[in-house]
Design a protein around this motif. Structure first.
Motif, PDB file in Angstrom:
ATOM      1  N   ALA A  10     -13.070  -9.220 -23.694  1.00  0.00           N
ATOM      2  CA  ALA A  10     -12.933 -10.004 -22.461  1.00  0.00           C
ATOM      3  C   ALA A  10     -11.551  -9.816 -21.856  1.00  0.00           C
ATOM      4  CB  ALA A  10     -13.199 -11.474 -22.743  1.00  0.00           C
ATOM      5  N   THR A  11     -10.522  -9.805 -22.694  1.00  0.00           N
ATOM      6  CA  THR A  11      -9.158  -9.618 -22.208  1.00  0.00           C
ATOM      7  C   THR A  11      -8.986  -8.233 -21.605  1.00  0.00           C
ATOM      8  OG1 THR A  11      -8.289 -11.164 -23.832  1.00  0.00           O
ATOM      9  CG2 THR A  11      -6.724  -9.613 -22.879  1.00  0.00           C
ATOM     10  N   ALA A  12      -9.492  -7.221 -22.283  1.00  0.00           N
ATOM     11  CA  ALA A  12      -9.393  -5.855 -21.764  1.00  0.00           C
ATOM     12  C   ALA A  12     -10.134  -5.728 -20.435  1.00  0.00           C
ATOM     13  CB  ALA A  12      -9.937  -4.863 -22.776  1.00  0.00           C
ATOM     14  N   GLY A  13     -11.310  -6.373 -20.348  1.00  0.00           N
ATOM     15  CA  GLY A  13     -12.073  -6.331 -19.105  1.00  0.00           C
ATOM     16  C   GLY A  13     -11.327  -7.001 -17.965  1.00  0.00           C
ATOM     17  N   ALA A  14     -10.716  -8.154 -18.225  1.00  0.00           N
ATOM     18  CA  ALA A  14      -9.946  -8.854 -17.194  1.00  0.00           C
ATOM     19  C   ALA A  14      -8.731  -8.033 -16.792  1.00  0.00           C
ATOM     20  CB  ALA A  14      -9.511 -10.232 -17.700  1.00  0.00           C
ATOM     21  N   ALA A  15      -8.066  -7.439 -17.766  1.00  0.00           N
ATOM     22  CA  ALA A  15      -6.896  -6.610 -17.458  1.00  0.00           C
ATOM     23  C   ALA A  15      -7.305  -5.416 -16.605  1.00  0.00           C
ATOM     24  CB  ALA A  15      -6.243  -6.129 -18.756  1.00  0.00           C
ATOM     25  N   PHE A  16      -8.422  -4.785 -16.950  1.00  0.00           N
ATOM     26  CA  PHE A  16      -8.905  -3.661 -16.169  1.00  0.00           C
ATOM     27  C   PHE A  16      -9.179  -4.093 -14.736  1.00  0.00           C
ATOM     28  CE2 PHE A  16     -12.372  -1.178 -14.366  1.00  0.00           C
ATOM     29  CZ  PHE A  16     -11.795   0.077 -14.405  1.00  0.00           C
ATOM     30  N   PHE A  17      -9.809  -5.266 -14.581  1.00  0.00           N
ATOM     31  CA  PHE A  17     -10.103  -5.780 -13.243  1.00  0.00           C
ATOM     32  C   PHE A  17      -8.829  -5.912 -12.430  1.00  0.00           C
ATOM     33  CE2 PHE A  17     -10.162  -9.483 -10.449  1.00  0.00           C
ATOM     34  CZ  PHE A  17     -11.095  -9.064  -9.519  1.00  0.00           C
ATOM     35  N   PHE A  18      -7.794  -6.534 -12.983  1.00  0.00           N
ATOM     36  CA  PHE A  18      -6.549  -6.732 -12.259  1.00  0.00           C
ATOM     37  C   PHE A  18      -5.867  -5.409 -11.946  1.00  0.00           C
ATOM     38  CE2 PHE A  18      -6.514 -11.094 -14.151  1.00  0.00           C
ATOM     39  CZ  PHE A  18      -6.607 -11.757 -12.945  1.00  0.00           C
ATOM     40  N   LEU A  19      -5.824  -4.514 -12.932  1.00  0.00           N
ATOM     41  CA  LEU A  19      -5.121  -3.247 -12.734  1.00  0.00           C
ATOM     42  C   LEU A  19      -5.903  -2.313 -11.818  1.00  0.00           C
ATOM     43  CD1 LEU A  19      -3.831  -2.687 -16.366  1.00  0.00           C
ATOM     44  CD2 LEU A  19      -2.519  -3.466 -14.384  1.00  0.00           C
ATOM     45  N   ALA A  20      -7.218  -2.278 -11.945  1.00  0.00           N
ATOM     46  CA  ALA A  20      -8.040  -1.381 -11.125  1.00  0.00           C
ATOM     47  C   ALA A  20      -8.183  -1.878  -9.698  1.00  0.00           C
ATOM     48  CB  ALA A  20      -9.413  -1.210 -11.754  1.00  0.00           C
ATOM     49  N   ALA A  21      -8.027  -3.158  -9.502  1.00  0.00           N
ATOM     50  CA  ALA A  21      -8.208  -3.738  -8.168  1.00  0.00           C
ATOM     51  C   ALA A  21      -7.011  -3.470  -7.261  1.00  0.00           C
ATOM     52  CB  ALA A  21      -8.447  -5.241  -8.285  1.00  0.00           C
ATOM     53  N   GLY A  22      -6.093  -2.663  -7.713  1.00  0.00           N
ATOM     54  CA  GLY A  22      -4.948  -2.326  -6.880  1.00  0.00           C
ATOM     55  C   GLY A  22      -3.769  -3.246  -7.108  1.00  0.00           C
ATOM     56  N   THR A  23      -3.882  -4.164  -7.986  1.00  0.00           N
ATOM     57  CA  THR A  23      -2.826  -5.082  -8.347  1.00  0.00           C
ATOM     58  C   THR A  23      -1.967  -5.475  -7.160  1.00  0.00           C
ATOM     59  OG1 THR A  23      -2.698  -3.654 -10.278  1.00  0.00           O
ATOM     60  CG2 THR A  23      -1.272  -5.547 -10.260  1.00  0.00           C
ATOM     61  N   PRO A  24      -2.426  -6.421  -6.336  1.00  0.00           N
ATOM     62  CA  PRO A  24      -1.607  -6.843  -5.221  1.00  0.00           C
ATOM     63  C   PRO A  24      -0.272  -7.359  -5.717  1.00  0.00           C
ATOM     64  CG  PRO A  24      -3.613  -8.174  -5.390  1.00  0.00           C
ATOM     65  CD  PRO A  24      -3.627  -7.180  -6.491  1.00  0.00           C
ATOM     66  N   HIS A  25       0.766  -6.981  -5.062  1.00  0.00           N
ATOM     67  CA  HIS A  25       2.100  -7.429  -5.445  1.00  0.00           C
ATOM     68  C   HIS A  25       3.023  -7.312  -4.255  1.00  0.00           C
ATOM     69  CE1 HIS A  25       3.055  -3.169  -5.657  1.00  0.00           C
ATOM     70  NE2 HIS A  25       2.012  -3.019  -6.420  1.00  0.00           N
ATOM     71  N   ALA A  26       4.223  -7.755  -4.431  1.00  0.00           N
ATOM     72  CA  ALA A  26       5.164  -7.785  -3.326  1.00  0.00           C
ATOM     73  C   ALA A  26       5.921  -6.474  -3.154  1.00  0.00           C
ATOM     74  CB  ALA A  26       6.172  -8.928  -3.533  1.00  0.00           C
ATOM     75  N   GLN A  27       5.610  -5.467  -3.942  1.00  0.00           N
ATOM     76  CA  GLN A  27       6.321  -4.193  -3.816  1.00  0.00           C
ATOM     77  C   GLN A  27       6.268  -3.700  -2.363  1.00  0.00           C
ATOM     78  OE1 GLN A  27       7.818  -1.839  -5.986  1.00  0.00           O
ATOM     79  NE2 GLN A  27       7.803  -3.251  -7.689  1.00  0.00           N
ATOM     80  N   ASP A  28       7.360  -3.133  -1.926  1.00  0.00           N
ATOM     81  CA  ASP A  28       7.415  -2.569  -0.583  1.00  0.00           C
ATOM     82  C   ASP A  28       6.548  -1.317  -0.527  1.00  0.00           C
ATOM     83  OD1 ASP A  28       9.363  -4.304   0.612  1.00  0.00           O
ATOM     84  OD2 ASP A  28      10.856  -3.338  -0.656  1.00  0.00           O
ATOM     85  N   ALA A  29       6.147  -0.938   0.673  1.00  0.00           N
ATOM     86  CA  ALA A  29       5.344   0.270   0.847  1.00  0.00           C
ATOM     87  C   ALA A  29       6.111   1.499   0.371  1.00  0.00           C
ATOM     88  CB  ALA A  29       4.946   0.426   2.310  1.00  0.00           C
ATOM     89  N   GLU A  30       7.442   1.424   0.361  1.00  0.00           N
ATOM     90  CA  GLU A  30       8.269   2.554  -0.040  1.00  0.00           C
ATOM     91  C   GLU A  30       8.408   2.689  -1.551  1.00  0.00           C
ATOM     92  OE1 GLU A  30      11.881   1.601   1.915  1.00  0.00           O
ATOM     93  OE2 GLU A  30      11.031   1.802   3.896  1.00  0.00           O
ATOM     94  N   THR A  31       8.005   1.665  -2.310  1.00  0.00           N
ATOM     95  CA  THR A  31       8.126   1.735  -3.758  1.00  0.00           C
ATOM     96  C   THR A  31       6.797   2.137  -4.373  1.00  0.00           C
ATOM     97  OG1 THR A  31       7.617  -0.605  -4.064  1.00  0.00           O
ATOM     98  CG2 THR A  31       9.942  -0.018  -3.841  1.00  0.00           C
ATOM     99  N   ASP A  32       6.885   2.630  -5.594  1.00  0.00           N
ATOM    100  CA  ASP A  32       5.718   3.080  -6.339  1.00  0.00           C
ATOM    101  C   ASP A  32       6.092   2.911  -7.817  1.00  0.00           C
ATOM    102  OD1 ASP A  32       4.133   4.761  -7.962  1.00  0.00           O
ATOM    103  OD2 ASP A  32       3.862   6.215  -6.371  1.00  0.00           O
ATOM    104  N   PRO A  33       5.277   2.203  -8.618  1.00  0.00           N
ATOM    105  CA  PRO A  33       5.679   1.962 -10.003  1.00  0.00           C
ATOM    106  C   PRO A  33       5.842   3.231 -10.832  1.00  0.00           C
ATOM    107  CG  PRO A  33       3.415   1.257  -9.651  1.00  0.00           C
ATOM    108  CD  PRO A  33       3.984   1.612  -8.309  1.00  0.00           C
ATOM    109  N   TYR A  34       5.323   4.366 -10.347  1.00  0.00           N
ATOM    110  CA  TYR A  34       5.438   5.615 -11.088  1.00  0.00           C
ATOM    111  C   TYR A  34       6.657   6.430 -10.672  1.00  0.00           C
ATOM    112  CZ  TYR A  34       0.667   4.512 -12.347  1.00  0.00           C
ATOM    113  OH  TYR A  34      -0.451   3.880 -12.818  1.00  0.00           O
ATOM    114  N   GLU A  35       6.860   6.589  -9.398  1.00  0.00           N
ATOM    115  CA  GLU A  35       7.919   7.464  -8.906  1.00  0.00           C
ATOM    116  C   GLU A  35       9.188   6.729  -8.475  1.00  0.00           C
ATOM    117  OE1 GLU A  35       7.681  10.799  -9.035  1.00  0.00           O
ATOM    118  OE2 GLU A  35       5.696  10.546  -9.928  1.00  0.00           O
ATOM    119  N   ARG A  36       9.000   5.566  -7.876  1.00  0.00           N
ATOM    120  CA  ARG A  36      10.138   4.821  -7.350  1.00  0.00           C
ATOM    121  C   ARG A  36       9.843   3.324  -7.492  1.00  0.00           C
ATOM    122  NH1 ARG A  36      12.895   5.496  -1.360  1.00  0.00           N
ATOM    123  NH2 ARG A  36      14.649   4.152  -1.802  1.00  0.00           N
ATOM    124  N   PRO A  37      10.046   2.775  -8.699  1.00  0.00           N
ATOM    125  CA  PRO A  37       9.623   1.395  -8.950  1.00  0.00           C
ATOM    126  C   PRO A  37      10.513   0.326  -8.317  1.00  0.00           C
ATOM    127  CG  PRO A  37      10.607   2.321 -10.918  1.00  0.00           C
ATOM    128  CD  PRO A  37      10.525   3.426  -9.902  1.00  0.00           C
TER     129      PRO A  37
END
Length: 146
Positions: A10-37
């Motif tokens: 259940a936890t893995a399923g919920a985590a997948f839902f949050f992560l796969a859903a695009g994880t809304p967050h306040a990051q600017d359009a110019e940031t990217d958690p992979y290249e420019r976090p």
């Protein structure tokens, strides 16, 4: 099936839902958690990194210490993100982790169903990465004015 297995699924399923859903967050359009976090200009941070500071200090600092420097219960995350990429960081937050060491068993609980954490994983990662890279000092960072 035992309850522990069902809880993990259940936890893995919920985590997948949050992560796969695009994880809304306040990051600017110019940031990217992979290249420019994070973005730091003249010691000031973007909105996502500032939000990561706030979210870290509301949910993580109790165990991991202020400013990601570690505590008696958990390691310094400013050191951990030097070797963890964003995906592994998010996986550990979502699913938790157990480690055995000289002082005994350490258990990081799963935050996979906690919306106050999972929706802001990229922001928290950006804040800790900026700290780890030495781009911001301890304490509340100042935001870049738009």
């Amino acid at each position: 099936m035992n309850l522990s297995f069902l809880t993990r699924v259940a936890t893995a399923g919920a985590a997948f839902f949050f992560l796969a859903a695009g994880t809304p967050h306040a990051q600017d359009a110019e940031t990217d958690p992979y290249e420019r976090p994070y973005i730091v200009e003249d010691g000031k941070v973007d909105q996502g990194t500032y939000n990561g500071f706030r979210r870290y200090h509301s949910s993580c600092h109790v165990c991991h210490g202020p400013d990601g420097l570690g505590g008696s219960f958990a390691p310094a995350l400013v050191e951990s993100v030097k070797r963890l990429d964003y995906d592994k960081f998010a996986e550990i937050i979502a699913n938790g982790q157990q480690q055995s060491g000289a002082t005994g068993q350490r258990v990081m609980p799963s935050f996979g169903t906690d919306q106050n954490v999972m929706l802001y994983v990229a922001d928290i990662y950006g804040y800790l990465k900026a700290r780890s890279d030495g781009k911001i000092d301890r304490g509340r960072p100042e935001r870049i004015k738009k």
